[in-house]
Design an enzyme around this catalytic site. Structure first.
Site, PDB file in Angstrom:
ATOM      1  N   SER A  36       8.026  -9.662 -43.000  1.00 44.53           N
ATOM      2  CA  SER A  36       6.817  -9.913 -43.787  1.00 44.53           C
ATOM      3  C   SER A  36       6.806  -8.967 -44.981  1.00 44.53           C
ATOM      4  O   SER A  36       7.131  -7.784 -44.848  1.00 44.53           O
ATOM      5  CB  SER A  36       5.571  -9.696 -42.919  1.00 44.53           C
ATOM      6  OG  SER A  36       4.397  -9.863 -43.689  1.00 44.53           O
ATOM      7  N   GLY A  48       8.795 -25.607 -63.125  1.00 43.38           N
ATOM      8  CA  GLY A  48       9.726 -26.722 -62.984  1.00 43.38           C
ATOM      9  C   GLY A  48      10.697 -26.735 -64.143  1.00 43.38           C
ATOM     10  O   GLY A  48      10.343 -26.402 -65.282  1.00 43.38           O
ATOM     11  N   PHE A 116      10.878 -23.994 -51.909  1.00 41.04           N
ATOM     12  CA  PHE A 116      10.576 -25.092 -52.817  1.00 41.04           C
ATOM     13  C   PHE A 116      10.197 -26.342 -52.031  1.00 41.04           C
ATOM     14  O   PHE A 116      10.944 -26.783 -51.161  1.00 41.04           O
ATOM     15  CB  PHE A 116      11.786 -25.391 -53.713  1.00 41.04           C
ATOM     16  CG  PHE A 116      11.521 -26.426 -54.769  1.00 41.04           C
ATOM     17  CD1 PHE A 116      10.779 -26.109 -55.890  1.00 41.04           C
ATOM     18  CD2 PHE A 116      12.010 -27.720 -54.632  1.00 41.04           C
ATOM     19  CE1 PHE A 116      10.533 -27.058 -56.877  1.00 41.04           C
ATOM     20  CE2 PHE A 116      11.765 -28.667 -55.605  1.00 41.04           C
ATOM     21  CZ  PHE A 116      11.017 -28.337 -56.737  1.00 41.04           C
ATOM     22  N   GLN A 168      20.124 -25.165 -58.898  1.00 38.20           N
ATOM     23  CA  GLN A 168      19.957 -25.067 -57.449  1.00 38.20           C
ATOM     24  C   GLN A 168      20.155 -26.400 -56.747  1.00 38.20           C
ATOM     25  O   GLN A 168      20.209 -26.466 -55.513  1.00 38.20           O
ATOM     26  CB  GLN A 168      18.584 -24.486 -57.111  1.00 38.20           C
ATOM     27  CG  GLN A 168      17.398 -25.303 -57.575  1.00 38.20           C
ATOM     28  CD  GLN A 168      16.864 -24.880 -58.939  1.00 38.20           C
ATOM     29  OE1 GLN A 168      17.628 -24.481 -59.829  1.00 38.20           O
ATOM     30  NE2 GLN A 168      15.543 -24.946 -59.104  1.00 38.20           N
ATOM     31  N   ASN A 191      25.401 -21.047 -63.681  1.00 37.16           N
ATOM     32  CA  ASN A 191      25.489 -19.594 -63.642  1.00 37.16           C
ATOM     33  C   ASN A 191      26.774 -19.212 -62.911  1.00 37.16           C
ATOM     34  O   ASN A 191      27.533 -20.083 -62.460  1.00 37.16           O
ATOM     35  CB  ASN A 191      24.239 -18.964 -63.019  1.00 37.16           C
ATOM     36  CG  ASN A 191      24.033 -19.310 -61.558  1.00 37.16           C
ATOM     37  OD1 ASN A 191      24.983 -19.614 -60.826  1.00 37.16           O
ATOM     38  ND2 ASN A 191      22.787 -19.262 -61.109  1.00 37.16           N
ATOM     39  N   LEU A 220      25.829 -15.319 -67.200  1.00 32.81           N
ATOM     40  CA  LEU A 220      26.150 -14.135 -66.395  1.00 32.81           C
ATOM     41  C   LEU A 220      24.986 -13.150 -66.334  1.00 32.81           C
ATOM     42  O   LEU A 220      25.193 -11.959 -66.085  1.00 32.81           O
ATOM     43  CB  LEU A 220      27.381 -13.430 -66.985  1.00 32.81           C
ATOM     44  CG  LEU A 220      28.640 -14.291 -67.176  1.00 32.81           C
ATOM     45  CD1 LEU A 220      29.695 -13.519 -67.952  1.00 32.81           C
ATOM     46  CD2 LEU A 220      29.188 -14.750 -65.830  1.00 32.81           C
ATOM     47  N   GLY A 224      25.482 -11.530 -70.322  1.00 33.63           N
ATOM     48  CA  GLY A 224      25.630 -12.565 -71.343  1.00 33.63           C
ATOM     49  C   GLY A 224      26.130 -13.868 -70.748  1.00 33.63           C
ATOM     50  O   GLY A 224      25.663 -14.310 -69.703  1.00 33.63           O
ATOM     51  N   GLY A 251      16.623 -18.816 -67.118  1.00 37.81           N
ATOM     52  CA  GLY A 251      17.674 -19.815 -67.297  1.00 37.81           C
ATOM     53  C   GLY A 251      17.181 -21.048 -68.031  1.00 37.81           C
ATOM     54  O   GLY A 251      17.891 -21.609 -68.869  1.00 37.81           O
ATOM     55  N   ASP A 252      15.946 -21.458 -67.750  1.00 37.16           N
ATOM     56  CA  ASP A 252      15.389 -22.625 -68.434  1.00 37.16           C
ATOM     57  C   ASP A 252      15.109 -22.322 -69.902  1.00 37.16           C
ATOM     58  O   ASP A 252      15.305 -23.187 -70.774  1.00 37.16           O
ATOM     59  CB  ASP A 252      14.105 -23.069 -67.738  1.00 37.16           C
ATOM     60  CG  ASP A 252      14.357 -23.581 -66.329  1.00 37.16           C
ATOM     61  OD1 ASP A 252      15.470 -24.075 -66.070  1.00 37.16           O
ATOM     62  OD2 ASP A 252      13.451 -23.472 -65.489  1.00 37.16           O
TER      63      ASP A 252
END
Length: 298
Positions: A36, A48, A116, A168, A191, A220, A224, A251-252
């Site tokens: 926990s 999203g 998710f 993912q 990635n 990375l 970079g 990343g988005d």
């Protein structure tokens, strides 16, 4: 020209754990894990992949067209996109499901544990891509399995070049399916972990994959990214952030910048460099859609 962004729209519940996961999880006890975490900071954000990429692209001056499914609780997200001037004409709603939900917990080292719930996303294949005037480019980001498979084929049939960005969602596909995605795509982005998994499942090296497409990019994080074109690798250095606050959505943000550059016809290395800059800007702010540009796009 517009960019069609196939992916998820989700509500993100963001939690901050002030310790380190590594100090709370005992490797020798993983078979009886019962942990926990106290999370004094909690907030709910719009997220999203499709929403986050569209937000980044819009900030840069592009024209995003997110294609996704919302649930019966999605009216707030529709209003949010409309307030940003992002078109909702490719969005659908599933009345008997919730909008996708991501529960994301981050520790002090920016490691993350995510749960998710796909919700309405599993019906994303009901949205179909056809010949679309004014659409010059697309991306397949993490989405429902059937949607990713069908949208790739529909992009090809419509003559729209696209980026394959499995994220993912990559573990949902076997080697043959991933190889077919690569054959259909114009660009691939992963990635470093996803890149290793992609190579393992397809039996191809990064150099081999890059020869099948116009370009492959492997991000990375703080190091970079690598741009692979026709078997040759170029390292694009990271942009040091002014502050590290929240990695969620970096990343988005990067992919929105990639799409902006590709739509402009830039070389892939220049696109990746802009992505690194926008990613560094995003990580200094909370939430996936809470940052603003502090530089002019040349």
């Amino acid at each position: 020209m517009a960019v069609l962004i196939c992916g998820s729209l989700a509500f993100d519940t963001i939690m901050t754990f002030e310790g380190r996961f590594a100090q709370q999880i005992l490797p020798e006890q993983l078979h009886v894990l019962n942990v926990s975490f106290l999370v004094p900071v909690l907030r709910r954000d719009f997220g999203g992949c499709a929403g986050n990429i569209a937000y980044s692209l819009k900030l840069l001056g592009g024209e995003p067209l997110p294609m996704a499914m919302l649930g019966s609780d999605g009216s707030d997200y529709l209003q949010r996109l409309e307030s940003l001037g992002i078109s909702c004409r490719y969005l659908g709603q599933v009345p008997d499901r919730h909008t996708a939900q991501a529960m994301i917990m981050t520790d002090r080292d920016n490691n993350q544990i995510t749960a998710f719930h796909p919700g309405a996303m599993v019906q994303a294949h009901a949205n179909r891509i056809g010949p679309a005037a004014g659409v010059s480019l697309g991306i397949i980001a993490p989405d429902g399995r059937e949607a990713m498979l069908q949208h790739a084929a529909q992009f090809v049939a419509a003559g729209i070049p696209f980026v394959f960005d499995p994220g993912q969602g990559l573990p949902m596909f076997d080697g043959a399916e991933l190889a077919h995605f690569i054959e259909q795509a114009s660009w691939v982005t992963v990635n470093d972990y996803e890149g290793k998994l992609l190579c393992d499942r397809t039996g191809r090296s990064l150099a081999d994959i890059s020869r099948k497409v116009r370009g492959l990019v492997v991000t990375l994080g703080a190091q970079g990214c690598e741009v692979w074109i026709d078997g040759a690798k170029t390292h694009v250095p990271a942009v040091p952030p002014t502050l590290v606050v929240d990695p969620t959505g970096c990343g988005d943000a990067w992919r929105g910048a990639l799409l902006f550059g590709l739509e402009k016809g830039w070389p892939l290395v220049r696109c990746a460099a802009l992505g690194n800059r926008v990613g560094a800007l995003k990580i200094a702010h909370s939430g996936s859609q809470g940052y603003r540009l502090d530089f002019a796009v040349a």
